[in-house]
Design an enzyme around this catalytic site. Structure first.
Site, short mmCIF file in Angstrom:
data_model
loop_
_atom_site.label_atom_id
_atom_site.label_comp_id
_atom_site.label_asym_id
_atom_site.label_seq_id
_atom_site.Cartn_x
_atom_site.Cartn_y
_atom_site.Cartn_z
N SER A 117 0.55 12.61 -11.84
CA SER A 117 -0.44 13.57 -11.42
C SER A 117 0.19 14.64 -10.68
O SER A 117 1.33 14.34 -10.08
CB SER A 117 -1.68 13.05 -10.84
OG SER A 117 -1.84 11.75 -11.65
N ASP A 166 6.08 0.49 -5.74
CA ASP A 166 6.16 -0.89 -6.38
C ASP A 166 5.30 -1.68 -5.60
O ASP A 166 5.44 -2.15 -4.48
CB ASP A 166 7.51 -1.32 -6.69
CG ASP A 166 7.54 -2.62 -7.05
OD1 ASP A 166 6.70 -2.94 -7.83
OD2 ASP A 166 8.47 -3.43 -6.68
N ASP A 187 5.47 -7.79 -7.55
CA ASP A 187 6.68 -8.65 -7.61
C ASP A 187 6.58 -9.90 -8.44
O ASP A 187 5.63 -10.55 -8.28
CB ASP A 187 7.21 -8.73 -6.01
CG ASP A 187 7.71 -7.55 -5.40
OD1 ASP A 187 7.71 -6.67 -6.06
OD2 ASP A 187 7.87 -7.48 -4.25
#
Lengths: 840, 142
Positions: free
Chosen positions: A298, A370, A373
């Site tokens: 975006s 991130d 995991d």
């Protein structure tokens, strides 16, 4: 004889009746969920003019909504006005009634979508879509995968968390009450068309369903990870070569928060030893089965008054998401004596996600850190009742999960949880568990309820601190002149490289070390440069005190920051030009370098003619241009030839990912004699010039061409498609010719499938919708009343038989906007109001 | 003939009215057809034709009216969704109206035959047939 005749006619009639109840003389098709599948609605009901699909046919005047609804739970009458684009404007005396009306209005136009999305995220598609043996198999697999990943359980935990905050919970419950007020009144004839086609009925709406929708958004924006591929690469290449292929920072990057003065704080101690990957496997690990389409991302920015013509801030936002029909967004205005908010709402959740009120405006882009995991788990025995953690046994939790499959009954599954999270993948007998921030309970709904009421920067800060996943770059502007941006969310604290690889689940030092404290979260408030902006690029530079790792887009942000730096006395027209910009920074970075190394003397006449098509190209990815088609095809060939080491690894069962495109730019700019340029399969020592030239020569053959042998236009190559959520082709818009590309600000993704097209030697596209600007909004704040424009590719109605189902798609494709009707009272703007409802 | 037309008109009115009153038009169509078939006593052939004709008209007019009101947008999409083998919206409407006609015709016939069983055939054709049978039996006796 008379009795025989009677019986004969009776049998024929009964047969006809049964035939119409479960007829199979016609069939609807659902594409791509499991190839091309058919399902059979009961034709008698569906074809009946009084109650079948005919009742879903609307004239241009819009749906026939009742003029009043009596509901005893409302504390005062609510005025619900629908304007000429079917945008509801809600006027209520208090917040509880207002959100009840939001639920009611949204359900009136989008009920099937609201519920279908919750079915998808909670792993219940087999319940409604499994109408053939093949679909049962495919959908059951999809549902089990969803349930295994943990979001249905996470949504339940989220509701428990919301219950601890009675004020927020009350709002969510009132929204659900509003939806149910609509559902309770529905006859078969009034059901949304998809219910009739798929032959099921809506359930009661619950707060859990709102939680599921917010979890669906978290999934959409955070389920990207390359941990398995990176672990393969580390094992295959070893540390040094791995570092050469997969560097973390793009030297030319332009981060969101680049004011290094902000970095001057004492961080929480995390440790600085490099994380070690789990390498206890022999065969390569399988790839992430859900790579996100490029283009999910975006843009947002806010200009301070010094940079605008009006002297007041301007805020712009265009979230790039899957462009489905019905659209992910639903426009609405909600007015109470305490606030007057307008913007894009998520059908199924109260509040406004990207919008404005009298005082402030806000917008969102994905932070892209991130937050997923993987850990390899060592069980104590085959029962998987316990696992080893820091040398001790820890009990796992087993949950019996029941999946209902339409026409086939119940399937019972056992979900196994560790303290990291659920067991999601098993490869060669080794279980891998997922630690995913989206699986934690969270309070995002509260953020949007509070933002609706915000009047200043302090209110904005108080609202956003409840936001945890998906982490969002929450841009802000206030009519007092303030602008700000926070990369808000629960961002894990990790040691360097932690999260990049699959980790060994036996040791606590591989766990996250908590989350970034709120005050250390990257942010800017009234910066000197006069604007704040984000486009999914890296949040910070390497100098930032915490290690950050994610999946960032480094072209749009660079271009955007460059353009905003140069702006002054900006108006809405410059803002539109930016949102609609098809300029590719990537093409501008690469093409001059490729031209430098291309050996023209080795090109044939046809290849030189192809090369001539780049002449005067301004790096604009317009729909009509052919240069982008050639460039993208060349770039694909260039990557394949450059990274042939990856093909070699794949042949040995180690599936790896291409490095980011900017890695190749680094090779072209700074590492022209790297061993990477050499082709493993040849004896010759290839140089950069050989690879660039060879890849261009290949392009002449691989390029998609029209019947007269000319390269097809960019619009034709990427074939933008807006699919119906259930992939019903006839309710979809296919082959929309629009410009843009994933690395341009107008980030409409490319659906062209390079690998499949080469294999089939014909034009092949990836299934499903394109991703792109799902909502373009420009808000110019002012002393009293903001001026706003917006557009999204869809329409307010979810009914494929309505004029308002896709009436804004062409406007969006042409780069035009709608002026938003921001009413201050129910008596204002009468000429634009089509339908008036009174809820009392 | 008057009775046939009267029955057809009654059925047409009733199933058209049921558009507003009932959720399931085809069910209403059958129900009213049986009812009128039972009441009118028209004979098998005229019954079927009257039921079929009036149902066809009622269904077709309603669909045509709905379709004209919204420009045929949805019908065009549904034609493809349902895989109906018709090249135009009109073809689909005629097909659905024929289904309705079949229901109406069968309903009338069922009503008529039911009546025959319950009260004995009293219409002209049946009387003639009965008289004929009697005459043959008398001749045989002679």
């Amino acid at each position: 004889m008379r009795i025989l005749s009677f019986l004969a006619v009776l049998v024929i009639t009964i047969f006809l009746f049964l035939f119409l109840n479960s007829s199979n003389f016609a069939s609807s098709t659902v594409e791509s969920l499991s190839g091309k599948e058919t399902f059979v609605p009961p034709m008698g009901k569906l074809l009946s003019p009084s109650s079948g699909f005919w009742r879903n046919a609307e004239s241009k005047t819009g749906p026939s909504l009742s003029s009043s609804l009596r509901d005893g739970s409302l504390s005062a009458p609510v005025e619900l006005l629908y304007d000429d684009r079917m945008v509801p404007h809600i006027f209520a005396d208090n917040m509880q009634d207002a959100f009840f009306a939001q639920g009611y209005a949204t359900a009136s136009l989008r009920l099937w979508q609201m519920e279908f999305q919750t079915h998808a995220v909670s792993g219940r598609l087999a319940e409604v879509l499994a109408t053939s043996e093949k679909m049962r198999e495919v959908l059951l697999k999809m549902d089990r995968k969803k349930r295994k990943a943990g979001l249905p359980l996470a949504a339940k935990k989220t509701v428990e968390l919301w219950k601890k905050d009675p004020k927020t919970y009350e709002i969510l419950q009132r929204y659900a009450d509003g939806v149910n007020a609509y559902i309770d009144d529905l006859s078969y004839a009034e059901l949304p068309l998809e219910y009739k086609l798929l032959n099921y009925r809506p359930e009661k709406w619950t707060v859990l369903k709102s939680a599921l929708l917010l979890k669906a958004m978290a999934e959409d924006l955070t389920d990207k990870d390359h941990d398995f591929e990176m672990t393969n690469a580390y094992k295959y290449f070893g540390r040094d070569t791995f570092n050469l292929f997969y560097p973390e920072y793009f030297p030319e990057q332009s981060p969101i928060i680049n004011d290094t003065a902000f970095y001057n704080f004492k961080p929480v101690a995390v440790g600085d030893s490099l994380a070690k990957p789990f390498l206890g496997f022999d065969q390569g690990l399988p790839k992430n089965p859900n790579p996100k389409p490029k283009g999910i991302g975006s843009n947002n920015w806010a200009l301070g008054g010094k940079k605008t013509a009006s002297g007041y801030p301007i805020l712009c936002n265009d979230p790039h998401l899957k462009l489905n029909l019905p659209s992910i967004w639903f426009e609405a205005q909600i007015v109470t004596p305490d606030f007057n908010v307008y913007g894009a709402t998520l059908p199924g959740a109260p509040g406004v996600i990207s919008g404005f009120n009298q005082y402030v405006a806000w917008g969102v882009t994905n932070v892209a850190h991130d937050v997923r995991d993987w850990y390899a788990i060592q069980w104590t025995d085959k029962t998987k009742s316990a696992y080893i953690f820091d040398g001790e046994e820890r009990a796992s939790e087993k949950i019996l999960d029941t999946v209902y499959v339409r026409g086939a009954g119940f399937v019972v599954d056992t979900l196994v949880y560790t303290h990291f999270g659920p067991v999601v993948r098993t490869v060669n007998g080794q279980d891998y568990v997922l630690h995913w921030q989206a699986n934690e309970p969270s309070s995002e709904a509260k953020t949007f309820i509070l933002l609706a009421q915000a009047k200043n920067y302090q209110d904005y800060q108080a609202a956003i601190k409840h936001f945890s996943c998906p982490a969002q770059n929450l841009v802000f502007a206030c009519n007092n002149g303030d602008i700000a941006l926070w990369t808000q969310g629960k961002l894990p604290l990790r040691r360097p490289e932690q999260g990049k690889f699959v980790a060994d689940g036996r040791y606590s030092f591989n766990q996250w070390s908590g989350f970034m404290p709120q005050k250390h979260i990257p942010h800017e408030y009234n910066p000197q440069k006069g604007y704040v902006a984000s486009a999914n690029q890296h949040s910070v530079s390497p100098a930032y005190p915490y290690y950050t790792y994610g999946y960032f887009e480094e072209y749009r942000g660079r271009y955007l920051n460059g353009q905003l730096d140069a702006l002054s006395a900006a108006t809405d027209s410059e803002m539109k030009a930016l949102q609609l910009s098809n300029f590719s920074q990537k093409a501008q970075d690469f093409l001059p370098l490729l031209m430098k190394y291309l050996q023209r003397g080795e090109l044939s006449k046809d290849e030189l003619e192809l090369l001539a098509l780049f002449r005067d190209w301004d790096y604009e990815y317009t729909a009509e241009a052919v240069a982008p088609t050639i460039f993208e095809d060349w770039f694909y060939n260039l990557q394949a030839l450059t990274y042939d080491e990856l093909e070699e690894a794949a042949a040995q069962g180690m599936e790896l990912n291409y490095p980011d495109a900017w890695h190749l730019l680094g090779l072209l700019k700074r590492d022209t004699s790297s061993f990477i340029w050499d082709q493993i399969s040849t004896e010759k020592q290839e140089r950069i010039e050989d690879i660039v030239t060879l890849s261009f020569k290949e392009t002449l053959n691989t390029l998609p061409k029209n019947k007269s042998g000319q390269p097809i236009s960019w619009g034709e190559m990427k074939a933008t498609a807006l699919y119906h959520l259930a992939r019903i082709k006839e309710f979809s818009i296919l082959n929309l010719s629009v410009g843009g590309t994933a690395d341009a600000l107008n980030a409409v993704s490319n659906r062209y499938d390079f690998a499949a097209s080469r294999k089939a030697d014909s034009l092949m596209h990836k299934g499903g919708s394109a991703a792109g600007p799902s909502w373009r909004m420009i808000v110019e704040l002012g002393e009293k009343k903001p001026k706003a424009q917006a557009i999204y590719p869809g329409g307010q109605s979810g009914n494929p038989g309505s004029h308002y189902y896709d009436n804004m798609v062409q406007t969006w494709a042409e780069g035009r906007y709608n002026k938003l009707l921001y009413l201050e009272s129910a008596e204002e703007g009468k000429e634009n109001i089509r339908i008036r409802q009174r809820l009392h | 003939m008057t009775r046939v037309l009267l029955g057809a008109a009654a059925l047409f009115l009733l199933i058209s009215l049921s558009f507003w009153l009932f959720a399931s038009w085809w069910w209403a169509n059958l129900f009213f057809a049986i009812l009128i078939g039972f009441a009118m006593q028209l004979g098998a052939g005229p019954s079927f034709l009257a039921g079929a004709g009036s149902s066809f008209l009622s269904w077709f007019i309603s669909m045509y009216w709905i379709n004209a009101g919204n420009g045929g947008l949805l019908l065009q999409k549904m034609r493809a969704v349902l895989g109906l083998p018709f090249g135009s919206n009109m073809g689909v409407m005629l097909f659905i109206a024929l289904l309705g006609a079949l229901l109406g015709g069968l309903g009338f016939l069922l009503g008529q035959l039911g009546r025959d069983i319950a009260t004995g055939p009293v219409d002209g054709r049946s009387k003639r047939r009965r008289r004929g049978r009697k005459r043959s039996a008398a001749t045989f006796k002679l």
